[in-house]
Design a protein around this motif. Structure first.
Motif, short mmCIF file in Angstrom:
data_model
loop_
_atom_site.label_atom_id
_atom_site.label_comp_id
_atom_site.label_asym_id
_atom_site.label_seq_id
_atom_site.Cartn_x
_atom_site.Cartn_y
_atom_site.Cartn_z
N VAL A 1 -87.40 -13.06 -29.92
CA VAL A 1 -86.23 -13.29 -28.61
C VAL A 1 -86.75 -14.63 -27.85
CG1 VAL A 1 -85.40 -12.51 -26.70
CG2 VAL A 1 -85.41 -11.01 -28.62
N ALA A 2 -88.04 -14.60 -27.92
CA ALA A 2 -88.69 -15.78 -26.84
C ALA A 2 -88.56 -16.98 -27.63
CB ALA A 2 -90.04 -15.57 -26.39
N PHE A 3 -88.69 -16.94 -29.10
CA PHE A 3 -88.46 -17.91 -30.01
C PHE A 3 -86.90 -18.41 -29.81
CE2 PHE A 3 -87.14 -19.59 -34.19
CZ PHE A 3 -87.89 -20.72 -34.17
N PHE A 4 -85.85 -17.66 -29.86
CA PHE A 4 -84.84 -17.84 -29.79
C PHE A 4 -84.35 -18.53 -28.53
CE2 PHE A 4 -83.73 -14.54 -32.98
CZ PHE A 4 -83.82 -15.20 -34.01
N PHE A 72 -83.99 -29.17 -36.26
CA PHE A 72 -84.36 -27.96 -36.68
C PHE A 72 -85.61 -27.44 -36.34
CE2 PHE A 72 -86.14 -25.63 -40.31
CZ PHE A 72 -85.19 -25.01 -40.94
N PHE A 73 -85.55 -26.30 -35.82
CA PHE A 73 -86.51 -25.87 -34.88
C PHE A 73 -87.05 -24.63 -35.55
CE2 PHE A 73 -88.02 -23.05 -31.23
CZ PHE A 73 -88.30 -24.31 -30.48
N VAL A 74 -88.66 -24.37 -35.79
CA VAL A 74 -89.17 -23.67 -36.51
C VAL A 74 -90.45 -23.20 -35.73
CG1 VAL A 74 -88.43 -24.32 -38.80
CG2 VAL A 74 -90.69 -25.20 -37.99
N VAL A 95 -88.77 -29.85 -35.42
CA VAL A 95 -89.73 -29.31 -34.02
C VAL A 95 -90.25 -28.09 -34.64
CG1 VAL A 95 -89.68 -28.73 -31.80
CG2 VAL A 95 -87.95 -30.27 -32.43
N VAL A 96 -91.64 -28.08 -34.35
CA VAL A 96 -92.42 -26.90 -34.53
C VAL A 96 -93.15 -26.16 -33.24
CG1 VAL A 96 -94.49 -25.87 -35.98
CG2 VAL A 96 -93.25 -27.82 -36.93
N ALA A 97 -92.71 -25.26 -33.14
CA ALA A 97 -92.97 -24.68 -31.66
C ALA A 97 -94.04 -23.57 -32.14
CB ALA A 97 -91.84 -23.75 -31.32
N ALA A 98 -95.10 -23.25 -30.96
CA ALA A 98 -96.04 -22.46 -31.01
C ALA A 98 -95.42 -20.93 -31.18
CB ALA A 98 -96.86 -22.43 -30.17
N ARG A 99 -96.12 -20.04 -31.68
CA ARG A 99 -95.56 -18.74 -31.46
C ARG A 99 -96.12 -17.98 -30.43
NH1 ARG A 99 -95.45 -14.54 -36.63
NH2 ARG A 99 -93.43 -13.92 -36.04
N GLN A 100 -95.25 -17.95 -29.38
CA GLN A 100 -95.80 -17.22 -28.12
C GLN A 100 -94.78 -16.14 -27.63
OE1 GLN A 100 -98.44 -18.30 -26.23
NE2 GLN A 100 -98.75 -20.36 -26.74
#
Length: 117
Positions: A1-4, A72-74, A95-100
């Motif tokens: 959910v935080a990722f979304f 494109f966000f992963v 875009v690559v996001a940290a998994r937090q």
């Protein structure tokens, strides 16, 4: 959910949910069928539209051509060379996001949950 929530800060969030055949081929049979996973993802308030992915393997081409996103966000787990290439070919920012997890929540994955960790 935080990722979304993080992804939705960039604009309308379209989420492709892996089709059952692909999830089974890449990992193993999913706990929930694709239609239920789309239903659950669509219920998250930051998601504009959720749908079943058309591609197999890590091929995002059919879905990129359908949605025509600007970004494109992963997360780090989803970062794949083919995805980068397909986005570059279409002029889509990758875009690559940290998994937090959100503050106060434990970092877990569905794989670790299924394993009983």
């Amino acid at each position: 959910v935080a990722f979304f929530r993080e992804a939705a800060q960039m604009g309308d969030l379209y989420v492709s949910v892996g089709n059952d055949a692909n999830v089974t081929a890449l990992k193993k049979r999913p706990m929930f069928p694709e239609d239920e996973r789309v239903y659950m993802v669509q219920a998250i308030r930051w998601v504009h539209t959720a749908f079943v992915a058309k591609g197999m393997g890590h091929d995002q081409g059919p879905d990129l051509d359908f949605v025509k996103p600007d970004v494109f966000f992963v997360n780090e787990d989803g970062d794949k060379a083919l995805k980068r290439q397909q986005c570059a070919e279409r002029g889509i920012e990758y875009v690559v996001a940290a998994r937090q997890p959100d503050k106060g929540l434990e970092a877990r994955s569905s794989t670790s949950i299924k394993a009983g960790l």
